[in-house]
Design an enzyme around this catalytic site. Structure first.
Site, PDB file in Angstrom:
ATOM      1  CG  ASP A 122      -2.167   0.565   0.890  1.00 34.73           C
ATOM      2  OD1 ASP A 122      -2.109   1.775   0.254  1.00 34.73           O
ATOM      3  OD2 ASP A 122      -3.354  -0.134   1.481  1.00 34.73           O
ATOM      4  CG  ASP A 167      -4.452   5.714   0.884  1.00 27.02           C
ATOM      5  OD1 ASP A 167      -5.376   4.674   1.138  1.00 27.02           O
ATOM      6  OD2 ASP A 167      -4.513   6.860   1.271  1.00 27.02           O
ATOM      7  CD  GLU A 175      -8.873   4.574  -1.885  1.00 28.18           C
ATOM      8  OE1 GLU A 175      -9.805   4.410  -1.086  1.00 28.18           O
ATOM      9  OE2 GLU A 175      -7.793   5.247  -1.486  1.00 28.18           O
ATOM     10  CG  HIS A 195      -9.261  -1.220   4.163  1.00 21.74           C
ATOM     11  ND1 HIS A 195      -8.859  -1.198   2.622  1.00 21.74           N
ATOM     12  CD2 HIS A 195      -8.935   0.190   4.752  1.00 21.74           C
ATOM     13  CE1 HIS A 195      -8.365   0.037   2.499  1.00 21.74           C
ATOM     14  NE2 HIS A 195      -8.394   0.718   3.557  1.00 21.74           N
ATOM     15  CG  ASP A 196     -11.445   2.328   3.104  1.00 24.47           C
ATOM     16  OD1 ASP A 196     -11.067   2.228   4.213  1.00 24.47           O
ATOM     17  OD2 ASP A 196     -10.896   2.634   2.177  1.00 24.47           O
TER      18      ASP A 196
HETATM   19  C1  GLC Z   1      -8.147   5.453   1.519  1.00 27.50           C
HETATM   20  C2  GLC Z   1      -7.938   4.338   2.564  1.00 27.50           C
HETATM   21  C3  GLC Z   1      -8.607   4.401   3.868  1.00 27.50           C
HETATM   22  C4  GLC Z   1      -7.968   5.691   4.632  1.00 27.50           C
HETATM   23  C5  GLC Z   1      -7.797   6.812   3.659  1.00 27.50           C
HETATM   24  C6  GLC Z   1      -6.923   7.718   3.925  1.00 27.50           C
HETATM   25  O1  GLC Z   1      -9.622   5.645   1.327  1.00 27.50           O
HETATM   26  O2  GLC Z   1      -8.330   2.966   1.989  1.00 27.50           O
HETATM   27  O3  GLC Z   1      -8.671   3.382   4.599  1.00 27.50           O
HETATM   28  O4  GLC Z   1      -8.707   6.169   5.538  1.00 27.50           O
HETATM   29  O5  GLC Z   1      -7.638   6.486   2.148  1.00 27.50           O
HETATM   30  O6  GLC Z   1      -5.571   7.290   3.900  1.00 27.50           O
END
Ligand code: GLC
Ligand code: CA
Length: 539
Positions: A97, A198, A240, A315-316
């Site tokens: 990540d 991310d 992402e 995980h979100d």
């Molecule tokens: C992304 C991650 C999330 C995190 C956010 C800030 O969306 O997947 O878990 O809180 O970024 O890093």
């Protein structure tokens, strides 16, 4: 030649919740290494490892204080090297990540930067003077409240699109960018399989113009990053991108542009959200909309010169069967249906730990049971605004991030074999029934459907490269599509609903491929059972 990641299935490990090896209640690297046999049995090609870097853990590791150190709660760099080596023996790559939109406020760059306006690291972050004694503008943090935090020492605000403790990096600074590329090369040299990036769509931000995602410099930065780090090295990169359209996804992933392998898009995540409101402002789900979004991302991305990812969970976001399927009576059938419908599509599939055994959301009664900063901040903010506690807890039970962060359910022993100590987040009590050991012992389990789907992808070029063609005339909650390659044709049929639905096709069945109920020898005038799904070779 097809790059490896087009044929791959990726498995996301959320380290904190996967496997504890030393009884402190927190999953760790040695725990992951100890489960590689299981992952090899499932058949996956790569692990996307959520952050294990040194971190104060305000946002479970998405707040990094040292990119080149492992957080002691997860182990040591030696444990990381061992995981890489052992994973390789199991033919599994490790995708790290990459969290470079922001750091932790405990990162040495930020500790320095906030000391004075002329500190050499000041410009690694984004600082602005107050305007009329207030925040520079009304940009909001994703975790509630303003995106600007006043810093007493120097009398300026810094930008944070997430928690206060996650200051945004200033990508306009070339020195900062080079530091990031050096760090990426440090990991590439260790032999990783690539990066999951991310909130990468935010790095081209222009806060004064209130531009967050998709800023003008986003793609130039990615092209520069590609050139200076992973370009030409046969690595997988996935960004992402919550605000991508199919067109934007093509910009990221067109090989001629030298940016990323693919992105994650989240269009179906807002389907239960009232327009122009936040994720917590729920509205009723509509399966027709889900189907339309799935089809849109298969047909509007041109896979001849672009690529994309496929996923239900991470995980979100909540567990798919709890959100869109049925996590009670039809738990097994709906889980298999979602697996079949997604894994036979065009793109690279991702499985989130626990999805392959049909883990479910885990509702709470009180905010004291929640660990996630996003849910807690939202709860406090809205409670102060007069929202009702029961409504807020309901929203958290539907959409909150802790749902999918519960520890992995390995067996029916205390704490599901996840830990011998006290788990950092309580287990879902349904682990007595839903667990890996039970799944492995049952040839009809969800696990074996996933295993088979992965195998089908590995063994059939049609699953990787076949054209997608929607069968247009079906009921709103039935999704049926063909995959076609070199005269071969597969038909995938899925009843997305918990009702019986009628379905009919003229195609002749040549061979049954996979199904979650009985096999069909012909396709005319069928009544599909709740959440029924199957794939057949046709002519
Ligand atoms: C992304 C991650 C999330 C995190 C956010 C800030 O969306 O997947 O878990 O809180 O970024 O890093
Ligand atoms: Ca541990």
């Amino acid at each position: 030649m097809t790059p490896w990641w087009k044929k791959a299935v990726v498995y996301q490990v959320y380290p904190k919740s996967f496997q504890d090896s030393n009884g402190d209640g927190i999953g760790d690297l040695k725990g992951i290494t100890s489960r590689l046999d299981y992952l090899e049995k499932l058949g996956i090609d790569a692990i996307w490892l959520s952050p294990v870097y040194q971190s104060p853990q305000v946002d479970n590791g998405y707040d990094i204080s040292d990119y080149e150190a492992i957080d002691p709660q997860y182990g040591t760099m030696a444990d990381m090297d061992e995981l890489l080596a052992k994973a390789k023996e199991h033919h599994i790559k490790i995708v790290m990540d990459l969290v470079v939109n922001h750091t932790s406020d405990q990162h040495k760059w930020f500790i320095e930067a906030r000391k004075s306006k002329n500190n050499p690291y000041r410009d690694y972050y984004i600082w602005r003077d107050p305007v009329d004694g207030h925040e520079p503008n009304d940009l909001k943090s994703a975790f509630s409240g303003s995106a600007w935090k006043f810093d007493e020492a120097t009398g300026q605000y810094y930008l944070h699109f997430f928690a206060d403790q996650q200051p945004d990096l200033n990508w306009q600074n070339p020195e900062l960018r080079d530091k990031i590329y050096d760090m990426m090369n440090f990991w590439i040299d260790k032999g990783i399989g690539g990066f999951r990036m991310d909130v990468i769509e935010l790095i081209g931000k222009e806060p004064d113009k209130k531009i967050r995602e998709n800023g003008p410099m986003l793609h130039p930065y990615l092209q520069e990053m590609n050139k200076k780090t992973f370009g030409g090295k046969n690595l997988m990169t996935v960004g992402e991108t919550w605000n991508a359209t199919p067109k934007i996804a093509e910009e990221y992933s067109d090989p001629a542009r030298h940016e990323l392998s693919m992105v994650f898009q989240f269009e179906n995540q807002s389907l239960d959200q009232q327009e122009n409101k936040e994720k917590w402002d729920l509205k009723k789900l509509d399966l027709k909309q889900l189907k339309d979004v799935l089809v849109k991302w298969q047909t509007q991305v041109d896979f001849n010169h672009a690529w994309n990812s496929l996923f239900w969970e991470n995980h979100d976001i909540p567990r798919v069967i709890s959100r869109w399927g049925n996590d009670q009576e039809y738990r097994v059938q709906s889980a298999k249906m979602f697996a079949i419908v997604l894994h036979l599509m065009h793109g690279t599939p991702y499985i989130y730990n626990g999805e392959e055994i049909g883990m479910t959301n885990c509702p709470v009664k009180d905010i004291s049971e929640i660990e996630d900063i996003e849910s807690i901040n939202m709860y406090n903010e809205r409670l102060a605004q007069g929202y009702k506690k029961t409504d807020l807890i309901h929203a958290i039970n539907v959409k909150g991030r802790d749902n999918a962060r519960r520890p992995m359910q390995w067996n029916d022993q205390p704490n599901a074999g996840f830990t011998k100590g006290k788990p950092w987040l309580a287990l879902n009590p349904n682990y007595k029934k839903i667990n890996v050991e039970a799944a492995l012992a049952d040839p009809g389990s969800i696990f074996y459907t996933y295993q088979k789907l992965i195998k089908l992808r590995h063994e059939n070029d049609l699953v990787v490269n076949g054209d997608f063609e929607l069968m247009p005339k079906t009921s709103d909650s039935v999704l049926a599509y063909y995959r076609k390659l070199n005269g071969q044709k597969w038909l995938v049929v899925a009843n997305l609903s918990g009702n019986e639905e009628s379905f009919s096709a003229k195609d002749q069945v040549k061979e049954n491929i996979i199904e979650n109920y009985d096999k069909h020898q012909q396709l005319q005038d069928l009544t599909l059972k709740p959440y029924e799904a199957f794939a057949v070779k046709v002519q």
